[in-house]
Design a protein around this motif. Structure first.
Motif, mmCIF file in Angstrom:
data_model
loop_
_atom_site.group_PDB
_atom_site.id
_atom_site.type_symbol
_atom_site.label_atom_id
_atom_site.label_comp_id
_atom_site.label_asym_id
_atom_site.label_seq_id
_atom_site.Cartn_x
_atom_site.Cartn_y
_atom_site.Cartn_z
ATOM 1 N N GLY A 1 15.562 -4.728 2.701
ATOM 2 C CA GLY A 1 14.231 -4.205 2.372
ATOM 3 C C GLY A 1 14.165 -2.684 2.345
ATOM 4 O O GLY A 1 13.130 -2.124 2.018
ATOM 5 N N ASN A 2 15.269 -2.021 2.718
ATOM 6 C CA ASN A 2 15.288 -0.562 2.633
ATOM 7 C C ASN A 2 15.907 -0.142 1.305
ATOM 8 O O ASN A 2 17.072 -0.407 1.046
ATOM 9 C CB ASN A 2 16.125 0.036 3.769
ATOM 10 C CG ASN A 2 15.446 -0.151 5.108
ATOM 11 O OD1 ASN A 2 14.216 -0.180 5.186
ATOM 12 N ND2 ASN A 2 16.233 -0.281 6.154
ATOM 13 N N GLU A 3 15.091 0.521 0.485
ATOM 14 C CA GLU A 3 15.660 0.964 -0.785
ATOM 15 C C GLU A 3 14.946 2.203 -1.308
ATOM 16 O O GLU A 3 13.806 2.488 -0.936
ATOM 17 C CB GLU A 3 15.604 -0.162 -1.832
ATOM 18 C CG GLU A 3 14.205 -0.567 -2.228
ATOM 19 C CD GLU A 3 14.183 -1.447 -3.482
ATOM 20 O OE1 GLU A 3 15.233 -1.605 -4.127
ATOM 21 O OE2 GLU A 3 13.095 -1.937 -3.827
ATOM 22 N N LEU B 1 5.858 -2.885 -7.950
ATOM 23 C CA LEU B 1 7.058 -2.917 -7.101
ATOM 24 C C LEU B 1 6.981 -3.833 -5.896
ATOM 25 O O LEU B 1 7.917 -3.867 -5.113
ATOM 26 C CB LEU B 1 7.366 -1.506 -6.581
ATOM 27 C CG LEU B 1 8.038 -0.532 -7.528
ATOM 28 C CD1 LEU B 1 8.269 0.785 -6.809
ATOM 29 C CD2 LEU B 1 9.351 -1.085 -8.054
ATOM 30 N N ASP B 2 5.881 -4.512 -5.668
ATOM 31 C CA ASP B 2 5.772 -5.338 -4.466
ATOM 32 C C ASP B 2 5.744 -4.464 -3.208
ATOM 33 O O ASP B 2 6.498 -4.667 -2.259
ATOM 34 C CB ASP B 2 6.952 -6.333 -4.413
ATOM 35 C CG ASP B 2 6.793 -7.342 -3.291
ATOM 36 O OD1 ASP B 2 5.622 -7.630 -2.933
ATOM 37 O OD2 ASP B 2 7.813 -7.818 -2.756
ATOM 38 N N LEU C 1 3.143 6.137 -14.022
ATOM 39 C CA LEU C 1 3.911 5.988 -12.776
ATOM 40 C C LEU C 1 3.192 5.046 -11.812
ATOM 41 O O LEU C 1 3.823 4.199 -11.162
ATOM 42 C CB LEU C 1 4.111 7.360 -12.112
ATOM 43 C CG LEU C 1 5.030 8.343 -12.851
ATOM 44 C CD1 LEU C 1 4.922 9.735 -12.234
ATOM 45 C CD2 LEU C 1 6.482 7.867 -12.817
ATOM 46 N N ALA C 2 1.861 5.186 -11.730
ATOM 47 C CA ALA C 2 1.087 4.330 -10.823
ATOM 48 C C ALA C 2 1.243 2.864 -11.221
ATOM 49 O O ALA C 2 1.418 1.988 -10.362
ATOM 50 C CB ALA C 2 -0.388 4.745 -10.837
ATOM 51 N N ALA C 3 1.223 2.600 -12.531
ATOM 52 C CA ALA C 3 1.357 1.209 -13.003
ATOM 53 C C ALA C 3 2.730 0.657 -12.605
ATOM 54 O O ALA C 3 2.833 -0.478 -12.120
ATOM 55 C CB ALA C 3 1.170 1.155 -14.517
ATOM 56 N N ARG D 1 10.466 1.026 1.576
ATOM 57 C CA ARG D 1 10.724 1.280 0.157
ATOM 58 C C ARG D 1 10.197 2.676 -0.190
ATOM 59 O O ARG D 1 9.027 2.971 0.018
ATOM 60 C CB ARG D 1 10.066 0.229 -0.723
ATOM 61 C CG ARG D 1 10.281 0.553 -2.226
ATOM 62 C CD ARG D 1 9.728 -0.522 -3.152
ATOM 63 N NE ARG D 1 10.525 -1.738 -3.085
ATOM 64 C CZ ARG D 1 10.029 -2.929 -2.789
ATOM 65 N NH1 ARG D 1 8.757 -3.068 -2.529
ATOM 66 N NH2 ARG D 1 10.813 -3.984 -2.753
ATOM 67 N N ILE D 2 11.096 3.493 -0.703
ATOM 68 C CA ILE D 2 10.730 4.866 -1.065
ATOM 69 C C ILE D 2 10.928 5.051 -2.564
ATOM 70 O O ILE D 2 11.982 4.716 -3.106
ATOM 71 C CB ILE D 2 11.594 5.890 -0.292
ATOM 72 C CG1 ILE D 2 11.518 5.607 1.221
ATOM 73 C CG2 ILE D 2 11.150 7.311 -0.600
ATOM 74 C CD1 ILE D 2 12.432 6.471 2.061
#
Lengths: 322, 260
Positions: B56-58, B115-116, B108-110, B2-3
């Motif tokens: 799982g790649n997104e 995001l799991d 942004l951190a929150a 995840r990116i």
């Protein structure tokens, strides 16, 4: 006001921007403490920071800190700030400085004013000025936190006219070790030149589309070498692939403030002007007398750069001989 | 993998910047907003590293606030979706003017923590408006992960990335454990341009709203904003190479900027 300056160096040689921070901290009054982070060689010249007014120098050194690591440097600086409790923390707004300072702000949960060109005291707090939009607007900023964390753009302040004596250097016990850091520099390729970095250079010679092709940049390089300048470039020539991105001066490149800036064959697009307009003296050479660059240039020569630049190189050689 | 790619709409660098009549912020009237030139590169790199989407790649495109307004920010998220990102997250900010970068990083951190899990977060090295170069390293610190700034190239192998960092006077090769935050220089990837089909498909990809409680009293406070000082009227020294000796005389005796 008690001020801590994080003094950047390369292999124990202190950056001019770091010395300028200490000098300005000294002018602001109060106690000035310098912090040096790096390999064991960083300590050798640390006492000399006293010359710009540091009352004492703290050295956080270890073999594994020899190569720059923003993560480790910020964590060490945060520990020192917690122990020293300064009112302000200053550092030079170099690339490494701009890498460390935001992390330090997050560790300490304090306000951070980056790349300031004015740092003054007002009512026991700092009043800061920083150019935004690469100089298209100027913000006056205050930080409602303690300490106030500020990076200062190199060349914004002079060194002290009267140097002071050496300072005492003491070691700081490190609270982290190499194993705590999850990034590591495994290789360093040195740049080919020994010239000052663009952001710290006192003289910059920048070339634009008027150079007609990458094969003509040696003309500028020769002049730059003679006058002791670092070579920069406009966005047009970087986009064309004539020069690397790191050389680009402008809003989408580096913002610079040298004492002397030569714009050679650069028309002066607004985004370039934004990146260099805080230079103290600007010289423009362009064959188009209506080029916008002449509106910001202190001195201009209208002419063919292929004739003017070699003459400038020759003139510098002549003047240097006396 | 995840990116996450963090985006900010910024004024076109050719835009003339006017100070708003309230004297503390830029007047957005008539300013054209675009995706930051660095953000465009990090999106391209993120898509390349993700490979095929699914399983799982997104790639998740996130934008927080923005003085340009919500509609503009969502347009820039759509730009990222058209370039291949899989979904967007928007964090509304009721008072985005002169926003403290640390507050933006906290927002942004929150959102990223919600995001799991994540493997990589990209930010542009700088936004070309306030040029603080701050949000990326702040975000990494808040997420408790390492950060490499000014990346001009990178490859990922397993849980390690090898990143080339364009430092001043040198290029470093940094090995960093994932998850990590990377801030991208323009050399990180070539800019990509979406095809019409991709732009249309982007309209169907989801953009979620994330609510964040912005701090009421940010630590960074803009007292006033002013236009730059008028340049001091210069002079044309002369024409052609004949003017060079006079130029250097002025640099020596009038401007006093030469040491010889």
């Amino acid at each position: 006001m008690k001020i801590l300056v994080i003094a950047e160096h390369r292999g124990g040689k202190f950056k001019k921007g770091a010395l300028e921070c200490i000098a300005q901290a000294t002018r602001l009054g109060g106690e000035v403490v310098a912090l040096v982070i790096g390999g064991p060689d960083a300590k050798a010249g640390a006492a000399s920071l006293g010359k710009q007014g540091a009352a004492r120098v703290l050295a956080a050194t270890a073999d594994w800190l020899e190569r720059f690591n923003g993560d480790a440097y910020a964590r060490i600086a945060a520990d020192v700030v917690k122990a020293e409790k300064p009112d302000a923390v200053l550092l030079a707004a170099t690339l490494d400085g701009k890498d460390v300072a935001p992390r330090l702000a997050a560790h300490l949960d304090v306000g951070y004013a980056p790349d300031c060109t004015k740092v003054e005291a007002e009512g026991g707090r700092l009043k800061l000025v920083r150019p935004l939009y690469a100089g298209k607007a100027y913000a006056t900023v205050k930080l409602n936190s303690s300490p106030q964390l500020v990076s200062i753009r190199p060349n914004s302040y002079p060194l002290l006219e009267q140097e002071k004596g050496d300072a005492a250097v003491s070691d700081v016990a490190l609270s982290i070790s190499a194993a705590d850091v999850r990034s590591k520099v495994v290789e360093v390729e040195a740049a080919k030149t020994e010239k000052a970095d663009l952001s710290e250079a006192e003289i910059i010679v920048s070339g634009g589309r008027g150079l007609k092709g990458p094969e003509n940049f040696p003309l500028l390089e020769e002049f730059a070498k003679e006058i002791g300048a670092t070579v920069g470039a406009s966005r047009a020539v970087v986009d064309a692939g004539w020069r690397p991105h790191g050389d680009q001066v402008g809003q989408t490149g580096k913002t610079v403030a040298p004492n002397l800036y030569f714009a050679i064959g650069i028309s002066g697009a607004i985004q370039h002007l934004a990146g260099m307009s805080t230079s103290k003296v600007i010289v423009a050479v362009n064959k188009d007398a209506d080029a916008p660059i002449f509106k910001v240039a202190s001195y201009g020569i209208v002419g063919d750069l292929f004739e003017v630049v070699p003459k400038m190189t020759e003139e510098v050689r002549k003047l240097k001989k006396g | 993998m995840r990116i996450v790619v963090c985006l900010k709409p910024v004024p076109d660098t050719a835009a003339r910047i006017k100070v708003h009549k309230d004297g503390t912020r830029v007047d957005p009237e008539g300013v054209k907003f675009v995706l930051g030139p660095y953000d465009a590169r990090t999106i391209a790199k993120a898509i390349e590293l993700r490979g095929a989407a699914g399983g799982g790649n997104e790639v998740v495109a996130i934008s927080a606030g923005a003085a340009s307004g919500e509609a503009e920010a969502k347009k820039r998220i759509k730009d990222a979706l058209a370039l291949g990102a899989d979904r967007g997250v928007f964090i509304a900010d009721p008072t985005p003017e002169n926003r403290d970068p640390l507050a933006t990083a906290k927002a942004l951190a929150a959102a990223i923590k919600g995001l799991d899990g994540f493997d990589l977060v990209f930010c542009g090295r700088q936004a070309v408006d306030d040029q603080a170069l701050s949000v990326g390293p702040m975000l990494a610190t808040l997420l408790g992960v390492p950060c490499v700034t000014d990346a001009v190239g990178m490859e990922v192998q397993g849980s390690t990335a090898r990143v080339r960092r364009a430092a001043e006077g040198r290029t470093e090769v940094v090995e960093v454990q994932l998850p990590a935050v990377i801030t991208g220089q323009r050399d990180l990837a070539d800019e990509q341009y979406p095809k019409l089909k991709e732009i249309l498909a982007a309209g169907k990809k989801p953009i979620a709203d994330f609510k964040f409680d912005w701090p009421a009293t940010p630590a960074y406070h803009v007292v006033s904003l002013s236009p730059p000082p008028e340049p001091i009227a210069g002079k044309i020294v002369g024409k052609g190479p004949e003017a060079v000796p006079e130029l250097f005389k002025l640099l020596q005796s009038e401007a006093k900027v030469l040491t010889f």
